[in-house]
Design a protein around this motif. Structure first.
Motif, PDB file in Angstrom:
ATOM      1  N   VAL A 192      78.437  96.187 108.886  1.00 20.64           N
ATOM      2  CA  VAL A 192      78.112  94.761 108.762  1.00 20.64           C
ATOM      3  C   VAL A 192      77.192  94.345 109.900  1.00 20.64           C
ATOM      4  O   VAL A 192      76.187  93.665 109.688  1.00 20.64           O
ATOM      5  CB  VAL A 192      79.398  93.897 108.763  1.00 20.64           C
ATOM      6  CG1 VAL A 192      79.061  92.415 108.849  1.00 20.64           C
ATOM      7  CG2 VAL A 192      80.244  94.196 107.541  1.00 20.64           C
ATOM      8  N   PHE A 193      77.527  94.790 111.115  1.00 18.89           N
ATOM      9  CA  PHE A 193      76.700  94.431 112.268  1.00 18.89           C
ATOM     10  C   PHE A 193      75.317  95.058 112.185  1.00 18.89           C
ATOM     11  O   PHE A 193      74.334  94.430 112.589  1.00 18.89           O
ATOM     12  CB  PHE A 193      77.385  94.811 113.570  1.00 18.89           C
ATOM     13  CG  PHE A 193      78.602  93.971 113.858  1.00 18.89           C
ATOM     14  CD1 PHE A 193      78.636  92.627 113.546  1.00 18.89           C
ATOM     15  CD2 PHE A 193      79.722  94.535 114.437  1.00 18.89           C
ATOM     16  CE1 PHE A 193      79.745  91.851 113.804  1.00 18.89           C
ATOM     17  CE2 PHE A 193      80.836  93.770 114.705  1.00 18.89           C
ATOM     18  CZ  PHE A 193      80.856  92.429 114.391  1.00 18.89           C
ATOM     19  N   ILE A 194      75.237  96.277 111.678  1.00 16.57           N
ATOM     20  CA  ILE A 194      73.921  96.907 111.505  1.00 16.57           C
ATOM     21  C   ILE A 194      73.087  96.069 110.545  1.00 16.57           C
ATOM     22  O   ILE A 194      71.915  95.786 110.802  1.00 16.57           O
ATOM     23  CB  ILE A 194      74.065  98.361 111.013  1.00 16.57           C
ATOM     24  CG1 ILE A 194      74.621  99.232 112.144  1.00 16.57           C
ATOM     25  CG2 ILE A 194      72.727  98.908 110.522  1.00 16.57           C
ATOM     26  CD1 ILE A 194      75.032 100.624 111.701  1.00 16.57           C
ATOM     27  N   TRP A 195      73.680  95.640 109.441  1.00 16.94           N
ATOM     28  CA  TRP A 195      72.977  94.810 108.456  1.00 16.94           C
ATOM     29  C   TRP A 195      72.474  93.514 109.093  1.00 16.94           C
ATOM     30  O   TRP A 195      71.327  93.110 108.893  1.00 16.94           O
ATOM     31  CB  TRP A 195      73.899  94.531 107.271  1.00 16.94           C
ATOM     32  CG  TRP A 195      73.352  93.531 106.320  1.00 16.94           C
ATOM     33  CD1 TRP A 195      72.400  93.733 105.367  1.00 16.94           C
ATOM     34  CD2 TRP A 195      73.724  92.154 106.225  1.00 16.94           C
ATOM     35  NE1 TRP A 195      72.161  92.554 104.685  1.00 16.94           N
ATOM     36  CE2 TRP A 195      72.960  91.577 105.192  1.00 16.94           C
ATOM     37  CE3 TRP A 195      74.635  91.356 106.903  1.00 16.94           C
ATOM     38  CZ2 TRP A 195      73.086  90.241 104.843  1.00 16.94           C
ATOM     39  CZ3 TRP A 195      74.759  90.029 106.547  1.00 16.94           C
ATOM     40  CH2 TRP A 195      73.977  89.485 105.523  1.00 16.94           C
ATOM     41  N   VAL A 196      73.350  92.867 109.884  1.00 18.37           N
ATOM     42  CA  VAL A 196      72.961  91.617 110.540  1.00 18.37           C
ATOM     43  C   VAL A 196      71.788  91.855 111.481  1.00 18.37           C
ATOM     44  O   VAL A 196      70.799  91.115 111.468  1.00 18.37           O
ATOM     45  CB  VAL A 196      74.163  91.005 111.304  1.00 18.37           C
ATOM     46  CG1 VAL A 196      73.709  89.904 112.262  1.00 18.37           C
ATOM     47  CG2 VAL A 196      75.197  90.461 110.335  1.00 18.37           C
TER      48      VAL A 196
END
Length: 123
Positions: free
Chosen positions: A85-89
Motif C-alpha cells: 500500500v505504501f509503495i503504491w502511495v
C-alpha cells in the motif's frame, strides 16, 4: 537463524511501533512535511497506524511467550502487505526514497514470515 530472526523481529517491532505512534498520535504534526500523507484520509492513516502497533506487538509477544506463534507469521505477513500500500502511495507521488524503503521493509517482513513459518518456526 533463530537469533537473526529475533533481531529482525525486534528491530521491525521498534520501527513499526514508532511509525504507528506517529500516525496515531502525531499525525497533524508530521503530515504537513510529507506530501504523500494527502493520498489517504486521516482515518485511513490512523487505521494503518493502529494496525502497525498491533503488528509490532504481534512480532514479539507470541513468540516470546510461546503462545500462538502463528500470530508472529500473521503480523509479519500483514506488514508485508501493508508495505505494498505504501509503495503504491509513494509511486503516485513519485517519492523514490520512500518507495525503496517500503520495498525493503516489505521484503524484510516477508522474510520474517517465511523464516518463522518454514526456516525456524517457534514451537
Amino acid at each position: 537463524m533463530n537469533i537473526l530472526l529475533w533481531v529482525l523481529q525486534v528491530l521491525a517491532a521498534l520501527l513499526y511501533g514508532a511509525s504507528g505512534v506517529m500516525k496515531v498520535f502525531m499525525f497533524d504534526k508530521i503530515s504537513g512535511d510529507v506530501p504523500s500523507f494527502g493520498a489517504l484520509p486521516r482515518e485511513a492513516w490512523m487505521t494503518l497506524g493502529i494496525l502497525e502497533l498491533i503488528c509490532a506487538v504481534g512480532l514479539i509477544v507470541p513468540g516470546a511467550r510461546r503462545w500462538r506463534p502463528g500470530l508472529t507469521v500473521a503480523a509479519a505477513s500483514v506488514l508485508a502487505i501493508e508495505s505494498l500500500v505504501f509503495i503504491w502511495v509513494h509511486v503516485n507521488y513519485r517519492e523514490i526514497g520512500p518507495i525503496i524503503f517500503s520495498a525493503v521493509l516489505g521484503l524484510l517482513m516477508a522474510f520474517i514470515a517465511y523464516g518463522r513459518m518454514v526456516l525456524k518456526p517457534i514451537f
